[in-house]
Design a protein around this motif. Structure first.
Motif, PDB file in Angstrom:
ATOM      1  N   ASP A 139       1.197  -1.445   0.484  1.00 29.56           N
ATOM      2  CA  ASP A 139       0.102  -0.699  -0.101  1.00 29.56           C
ATOM      3  C   ASP A 139       0.965   1.532   0.088  1.00 29.56           C
ATOM      4  OD1 ASP A 139      -2.447  -1.902   0.232  1.00 29.56           O
ATOM      5  OD2 ASP A 139      -2.646  -1.179   2.269  1.00 29.56           O
ATOM      6  N   LYS A 140       2.281   1.658   0.552  1.00 28.09           N
ATOM      7  CA  LYS A 140       3.113   2.424   1.377  1.00 28.09           C
ATOM      8  C   LYS A 140       3.284   2.272  -0.705  1.00 28.09           C
ATOM      9  CE  LYS A 140       2.124   4.047   5.051  1.00 28.09           C
ATOM     10  NZ  LYS A 140       1.454   4.682   5.397  1.00 28.09           N
ATOM     11  N   GLU A 188       1.441   3.848  -2.693  1.00 28.01           N
ATOM     12  CA  GLU A 188       1.219   5.477  -2.692  1.00 28.01           C
ATOM     13  C   GLU A 188       2.176   6.463  -2.976  1.00 28.01           C
ATOM     14  OE1 GLU A 188       0.067   6.970   1.439  1.00 28.01           O
ATOM     15  OE2 GLU A 188      -0.896   5.163   1.866  1.00 28.01           O
ATOM     16  N   HIS A 210       2.133   6.272  -6.827  1.00 26.12           N
ATOM     17  CA  HIS A 210       0.777   7.549  -7.669  1.00 26.12           C
ATOM     18  C   HIS A 210       0.980   9.218  -7.042  1.00 26.12           C
ATOM     19  CE1 HIS A 210      -0.810   4.075  -8.374  1.00 26.12           C
ATOM     20  NE2 HIS A 210      -2.296   3.932  -8.012  1.00 26.12           N
ATOM     21  N   SER A 211       1.937   8.762  -5.247  1.00 20.91           N
ATOM     22  CA  SER A 211       2.079  10.285  -5.493  1.00 20.91           C
ATOM     23  C   SER A 211       3.611  11.038  -6.006  1.00 20.91           C
ATOM     24  CB  SER A 211       2.655  10.655  -3.803  1.00 20.91           C
ATOM     25  OG  SER A 211       3.891   9.669  -3.481  1.00 20.91           O
TER      26      SER A 211
END
Length: 104
Positions: free
Chosen positions: A87-88, A91, A94-95
């Protein structure tokens, strides 16, 4: 040093003599004939061995159960950590892609 060695020999010798005297007195004053005494000793040893075997088996099963429980706990923790890392990472990806889009 030699004095300690002599004391050790004296102690071991005394223990052996005491054991021999005790065994002799025990045989002389035994309440049963030799055959019955040997049978009683054999039965006692068998019973003790059986109890010991049972206890070892129970302890082994307890340890096996604890190991399995610990294994399941570790698998769960590793699975959760893997999901969290995934998940990280998503993230961050995507960021990072959003950041790249903002630069353009």
């Amino acid at each position: 040093m030699e004095n300690l060695n002599n004391k050790g020999k004296l102690v071991v010798g005394s223990l052996l003599v005491g054991a021999l005297i005790g065994a002799t007195v025990g045989v002389l004053f035994a309440p049963h004939k030799g055959k019955k005494t040997r049978k009683n000793i054999a039965n006692s040893v068998k019973n003790t061995a059986s109890k010991f075997k049972q206890e070892i088996s129970e302890d082994g099963q307890y340890l096996k159960d604890k190991a399995m429980s610990f294994e399941h706990l570790l698998e769960d923790k590793i699975s959760k950590a893997g999901t969290s890392f995934k998940d990280k990472a998503n993230e961050l990806l995507h960021s990072g892609s959003d950041h790249q889009m903002n630069k353009k």
